[in-house]
Design a protein around this motif. Structure first.
Motif, PDB file in Angstrom:
ATOM      1  N   LYS A  22       0.816  -1.211   0.000  1.00 15.85           N
ATOM      2  CA  LYS A  22       0.000   0.000   0.000  1.00 15.85           C
ATOM      3  C   LYS A  22       0.856   1.271   0.000  1.00 15.85           C
ATOM      4  N   THR A  23       1.950   1.262   0.745  1.00 16.82           N
ATOM      5  CA  THR A  23       2.810   2.446   0.782  1.00 16.82           C
ATOM      6  C   THR A  23       3.467   2.672  -0.573  1.00 16.82           C
ATOM      7  N   THR A  24       3.935   1.609  -1.202  1.00 21.99           N
ATOM      8  CA  THR A  24       4.530   1.726  -2.530  1.00 21.99           C
ATOM      9  C   THR A  24       3.494   2.235  -3.532  1.00 21.99           C
ATOM     10  N   THR A  25       2.288   1.703  -3.462  1.00 27.21           N
ATOM     11  CA  THR A  25       1.214   2.148  -4.358  1.00 27.21           C
ATOM     12  C   THR A  25       0.886   3.617  -4.109  1.00 27.21           C
ATOM     13  N   ALA A  26       0.761   4.013  -2.849  1.00 25.48           N
ATOM     14  CA  ALA A  26       0.439   5.407  -2.510  1.00 25.48           C
ATOM     15  C   ALA A  26       1.535   6.360  -2.991  1.00 25.48           C
TER      16      ALA A  26
END
Length: 177
Positions: A22-26
């Motif tokens: 999720k952090t990479t996507t965000a």
């Protein structure tokens, strides 16, 4: 294209469980939006295991939690060359859900709405803690990151049902890996 039927300025990115990307996507979403010429800020609202500061190589001492307890609102923005502005998490509080659902968080988001085209919010995973549900009231929509092979269909359904219980607007699922 998600903004065709509704105004989508504040996007929350969450996942079912930790470690799904999720952090990479965000961060990738925030960078791509900034590269289009939009004025973008990304907020690390994962107040349990913050990582945005590591991704961008920024100090994490002063950030969102300081903005939520300070008076008046003094947004602690850090710039990234050619990318979005960043609000790191700051100190890890004992009560993340309460802070994220507070009137003060609403005020911070409203102030950011005036200053940015897009606000991308990285939040904690949905199933282990209630932070994403608390934050979902502050955003225009939520993207749920699901890592293939890591979570099963029952966990995906539970994540969606949990967000729907608080009337979160789920914009879609991002299938990762």
């Amino acid at each position: 294209f998600l903004g065709i039927e509704r105004d989508v300025q504040v996007l929350q990115v969450t996942s079912a469980m930790p470690g799904e990307g999720k952090t990479t996507t965000a961060t990738n979403l925030a960078v791509v939006l900034a590269q289009t010429g939009a004025h973008v800020v990304i907020i690390d609202a994962d107040l349990r295991k913050p990582r945005i500061h590591q991704v961008f190589g920024l100090p994490a001492q002063i950030g969102l939690t300081d903005n939520l307890v300070g008076d008046p609102i003094d947004l602690t923005l850090q710039g990234v060359e050619g990318g979005p502005e960043v609000i790191v998490s700051g100190a890890i509080p004992p009560n993340p859900s309460e802070m994220l659902s507070s009137k003060r968080m609403t005020e911070v988001i409203n102030e950011l709405r005036k200053r940015f085209d897009y606000i991308v919010v990285d939040s904690a995973p949905t199933l282990p803690v209630s932070d994403a549900m608390a934050l979902s009231r502050q955003v225009d929509g939520t993207l749920v990151v699901i890592q293939a092979g890591r979570v099963g269909l029952p966990q995906v359904r539970q994540t969606i049902a949990t967000l729907e219980q608080v009337n979160a607007t789920i914009l879609g699922l991002v299938l990762n890996k």
